[in-house]
Design a protein around this motif. Sequence first.
Motif, PDB file in Angstrom:
ATOM      1  N   CYS A 150       0.842  -1.188   0.000  1.00  0.00           N
ATOM      2  CA  CYS A 150       0.000   0.000   0.000  1.00  0.00           C
ATOM      3  C   CYS A 150       0.883   1.246   0.000  1.00  0.00           C
ATOM      4  CB  CYS A 150      -0.889  -0.039   1.247  1.00  0.00           C
ATOM      5  SG  CYS A 150      -1.881   1.419   1.490  1.00  0.00           S
ATOM      6  N   ALA A 151       0.513   2.261  -0.810  1.00  0.00           N
ATOM      7  CA  ALA A 151       1.327   3.468  -0.902  1.00  0.00           C
ATOM      8  C   ALA A 151       0.499   4.626  -1.442  1.00  0.00           C
ATOM      9  CB  ALA A 151       2.528   3.228  -1.808  1.00  0.00           C
ATOM     10  N   GLY A 152       1.026   5.817  -1.276  1.00  0.00           N
ATOM     11  CA  GLY A 152       0.374   6.987  -1.834  1.00  0.00           C
ATOM     12  C   GLY A 152       1.248   8.214  -1.716  1.00  0.00           C
ATOM     13  N   LEU A 153       0.823   9.249  -2.425  1.00  0.00           N
ATOM     14  CA  LEU A 153       1.546  10.513  -2.399  1.00  0.00           C
ATOM     15  C   LEU A 153       1.091  11.364  -1.225  1.00  0.00           C
ATOM     16  CD1 LEU A 153       1.533  11.474  -6.180  1.00  0.00           C
ATOM     17  CD2 LEU A 153       3.429  10.565  -4.832  1.00  0.00           C
ATOM     18  N   LEU A 154       2.044  12.089  -0.654  1.00  0.00           N
ATOM     19  CA  LEU A 154       1.719  13.017   0.420  1.00  0.00           C
ATOM     20  C   LEU A 154       0.890  14.145  -0.184  1.00  0.00           C
ATOM     21  CD1 LEU A 154       5.153  13.446   2.244  1.00  0.00           C
ATOM     22  CD2 LEU A 154       3.520  11.576   2.420  1.00  0.00           C
ATOM     23  N   GLU A 155      -0.213  14.439   0.420  1.00  0.00           N
ATOM     24  CA  GLU A 155      -1.068  15.519  -0.063  1.00  0.00           C
ATOM     25  C   GLU A 155      -1.081  16.633   0.981  1.00  0.00           C
ATOM     26  OE1 GLU A 155      -4.834  13.711  -0.996  1.00  0.00           O
ATOM     27  OE2 GLU A 155      -3.944  12.446  -2.543  1.00  0.00           O
ATOM     28  N   LYS A 156       0.025  17.382   1.057  1.00  0.00           N
ATOM     29  CA  LYS A 156       0.186  18.448   2.061  1.00  0.00           C
ATOM     30  C   LYS A 156      -0.020  17.933   3.473  1.00  0.00           C
ATOM     31  CE  LYS A 156      -1.004  22.031  -1.191  1.00  0.00           C
ATOM     32  NZ  LYS A 156      -1.856  23.130  -1.572  1.00  0.00           N
ATOM     33  N   GLU A 157       0.383  16.686   3.717  1.00  0.00           N
ATOM     34  CA  GLU A 157       0.268  16.091   5.044  1.00  0.00           C
ATOM     35  C   GLU A 157       1.591  15.424   5.375  1.00  0.00           C
ATOM     36  OE1 GLU A 157      -2.879  13.129   4.730  1.00  0.00           O
ATOM     37  OE2 GLU A 157      -2.155  12.593   2.764  1.00  0.00           O
ATOM     38  N   ASN A 158       1.764  15.062   6.628  1.00  0.00           N
ATOM     39  CA  ASN A 158       3.001  14.384   6.986  1.00  0.00           C
ATOM     40  C   ASN A 158       2.914  12.917   6.546  1.00  0.00           C
ATOM     41  OD1 ASN A 158       2.115  12.614   9.223  1.00  0.00           O
ATOM     42  ND2 ASN A 158       1.711  14.529  10.292  1.00  0.00           N
ATOM     43  N   PRO A 159       4.065  12.246   6.429  1.00  0.00           N
ATOM     44  CA  PRO A 159       4.070  10.871   5.919  1.00  0.00           C
ATOM     45  C   PRO A 159       3.203   9.905   6.725  1.00  0.00           C
ATOM     46  CG  PRO A 159       6.281  11.767   5.864  1.00  0.00           C
ATOM     47  CD  PRO A 159       5.432  12.764   6.602  1.00  0.00           C
ATOM     48  N   GLU A 160       3.175  10.028   8.054  1.00  0.00           N
ATOM     49  CA  GLU A 160       2.379   9.094   8.857  1.00  0.00           C
ATOM     50  C   GLU A 160       0.881   9.275   8.605  1.00  0.00           C
ATOM     51  OE1 GLU A 160       1.432   8.130  13.489  1.00  0.00           O
ATOM     52  OE2 GLU A 160       3.523   8.541  12.976  1.00  0.00           O
ATOM     53  N   ASP A 161       0.425  10.519   8.543  1.00  0.00           N
ATOM     54  CA  ASP A 161      -0.993  10.755   8.247  1.00  0.00           C
ATOM     55  C   ASP A 161      -1.349  10.258   6.856  1.00  0.00           C
ATOM     56  OD1 ASP A 161      -1.374  11.902  10.748  1.00  0.00           O
ATOM     57  OD2 ASP A 161      -1.219  13.970  10.009  1.00  0.00           O
ATOM     58  N   CYS A 162      -0.440  10.470   5.915  1.00  0.00           N
ATOM     59  CA  CYS A 162      -0.661   9.998   4.545  1.00  0.00           C
ATOM     60  C   CYS A 162      -0.841   8.492   4.513  1.00  0.00           C
ATOM     61  CB  CYS A 162       0.516  10.401   3.659  1.00  0.00           C
ATOM     62  SG  CYS A 162       0.526   9.610   2.040  1.00  0.00           S
ATOM     63  N   ILE A 163       0.061   7.759   5.169  1.00  0.00           N
ATOM     64  CA  ILE A 163      -0.008   6.306   5.050  1.00  0.00           C
ATOM     65  C   ILE A 163      -1.205   5.737   5.793  1.00  0.00           C
ATOM     66  CG2 ILE A 163       1.483   5.508   6.939  1.00  0.00           C
ATOM     67  CD1 ILE A 163       1.315   4.292   3.250  1.00  0.00           C
ATOM     68  N   ARG A 164      -1.637   6.379   6.839  1.00  0.00           N
ATOM     69  CA  ARG A 164      -2.872   5.950   7.512  1.00  0.00           C
ATOM     70  C   ARG A 164      -4.081   6.122   6.568  1.00  0.00           C
ATOM     71  NH1 ARG A 164      -2.654   5.203  13.009  1.00  0.00           N
ATOM     72  NH2 ARG A 164      -0.729   5.844  14.039  1.00  0.00           N
ATOM     73  N   ARG A 165      -4.151   7.292   5.908  1.00  0.00           N
ATOM     74  CA  ARG A 165      -5.243   7.568   4.970  1.00  0.00           C
ATOM     75  C   ARG A 165      -5.219   6.574   3.808  1.00  0.00           C
ATOM     76  NH1 ARG A 165      -4.594   9.943   0.471  1.00  0.00           N
ATOM     77  NH2 ARG A 165      -2.744  11.123   1.077  1.00  0.00           N
ATOM     78  N   GLU A 166      -4.051   6.397   3.212  1.00  0.00           N
ATOM     79  CA  GLU A 166      -3.926   5.491   2.064  1.00  0.00           C
ATOM     80  C   GLU A 166      -4.264   4.046   2.448  1.00  0.00           C
ATOM     81  OE1 GLU A 166      -3.481   5.929  -1.149  1.00  0.00           O
ATOM     82  OE2 GLU A 166      -3.129   8.087  -1.078  1.00  0.00           O
ATOM     83  N   THR A 167      -3.844   3.630   3.631  1.00  0.00           N
ATOM     84  CA  THR A 167      -4.138   2.271   4.080  1.00  0.00           C
ATOM     85  C   THR A 167      -5.642   2.052   4.167  1.00  0.00           C
ATOM     86  OG1 THR A 167      -2.050   2.109   5.289  1.00  0.00           O
ATOM     87  CG2 THR A 167      -3.797   0.598   5.945  1.00  0.00           C
ATOM     88  N   GLU A 168      -6.344   3.005   4.740  1.00  0.00           N
ATOM     89  CA  GLU A 168      -7.799   2.868   4.847  1.00  0.00           C
ATOM     90  C   GLU A 168      -8.453   2.876   3.469  1.00  0.00           C
ATOM     91  OE1 GLU A 168     -11.664   5.090   6.807  1.00  0.00           O
ATOM     92  OE2 GLU A 168      -9.687   5.491   7.663  1.00  0.00           O
ATOM     93  N   GLU A 169      -8.037   3.782   2.585  1.00  0.00           N
ATOM     94  CA  GLU A 169      -8.622   3.864   1.244  1.00  0.00           C
ATOM     95  C   GLU A 169      -8.362   2.596   0.437  1.00  0.00           C
ATOM     96  OE1 GLU A 169      -6.979   7.334  -0.641  1.00  0.00           O
ATOM     97  OE2 GLU A 169      -7.953   8.715   0.766  1.00  0.00           O
ATOM     98  N   GLU A 170      -7.116   2.112   0.464  1.00  0.00           N
ATOM     99  CA  GLU A 170      -6.736   1.001  -0.398  1.00  0.00           C
ATOM    100  C   GLU A 170      -7.087  -0.367   0.174  1.00  0.00           C
ATOM    101  OE1 GLU A 170      -2.704   1.170  -1.800  1.00  0.00           O
ATOM    102  OE2 GLU A 170      -2.954   3.210  -2.591  1.00  0.00           O
ATOM    103  N   THR A 171      -6.929  -0.534   1.487  1.00  0.00           N
ATOM    104  CA  THR A 171      -7.092  -1.877   2.063  1.00  0.00           C
ATOM    105  C   THR A 171      -8.304  -2.020   2.969  1.00  0.00           C
ATOM    106  OG1 THR A 171      -5.790  -1.495   4.077  1.00  0.00           O
ATOM    107  CG2 THR A 171      -4.568  -2.126   2.068  1.00  0.00           C
ATOM    108  N   GLY A 172      -8.850  -0.907   3.448  1.00  0.00           N
ATOM    109  CA  GLY A 172      -9.982  -0.959   4.363  1.00  0.00           C
ATOM    110  C   GLY A 172      -9.602  -1.111   5.824  1.00  0.00           C
ATOM    111  N   TYR A 173      -8.315  -1.100   6.129  1.00  0.00           N
ATOM    112  CA  TYR A 173      -7.858  -1.228   7.520  1.00  0.00           C
ATOM    113  C   TYR A 173      -7.596   0.149   8.122  1.00  0.00           C
ATOM    114  CZ  TYR A 173      -7.204  -6.254   7.020  1.00  0.00           C
ATOM    115  OH  TYR A 173      -7.407  -7.601   6.828  1.00  0.00           O
ATOM    116  N   VAL A 174      -8.056   0.349   9.357  1.00  0.00           N
ATOM    117  CA  VAL A 174      -7.725   1.539  10.142  1.00  0.00           C
ATOM    118  C   VAL A 174      -6.648   1.110  11.135  1.00  0.00           C
ATOM    119  CG1 VAL A 174      -8.549   3.253  11.790  1.00  0.00           C
ATOM    120  CG2 VAL A 174     -10.001   2.574   9.880  1.00  0.00           C
TER     121      VAL A 174
END
Length: 192
Positions: free
Chosen positions: A84-108
């Motif tokens: 799972c991965a994604g681009l930072l959208e004016k956010e820090n890397p940890e917030d980005c990867i949490r968001r991307e994980t939920e969007e892509e995999t459904g896990y919080v």
Amino acid sequence: MNDRIKIKETQLLSDSWYVLNKVTFDYLRKDNTWETQIREVYDRGNGATILLYNTERKTVILTRQFRIPTYLNGNTDGMLIEACAGLLEKENPEDCIRRETEEETGYVLKDVRKVFESYMSPGSVTEILYFFVAEYSKDMKISDGGGLKKEQEEIEVLEVSLDEALAMIDTGAIKDGKTIMLLQYARLKNIL
């Protein structure tokens, strides 16, 4: 600043999707002579990636999606298995990867841990990628994932054993650099 570099000109070649510049610069060589060099530099922003793992089941979560660059470069169906991965959208890397994980995999995720960062293609791409790992469990799954329709994503979520994922590197089923790095990290650090 680096005294050995003098940027002479930056010419915008494209900003259709991301930014492609042609950069002309002078570079001071070790023999104290200046040399003019020209490079095309692609700026797509920075990103984050994560390996989700389950210690009890000895499994990892990966994704599969269509990637046009791989298709154009001979990947027959264009499908790529990735972490799972994604681009930072004016956010820090940890917030980005949490968001991307939920969007892509459904896990919080509860806890994520940054393990390293890396330039993935420093000869032409500015992106630095932040690498994370996190433990997941079934109770963290709140949706099917699959990505965002507005981003034209259609992502399949895969749960495989770490051994199976590592074997997929050997067979060529996994060819994505960031994914290979995270799987090797998991093996080297014995996280499963």
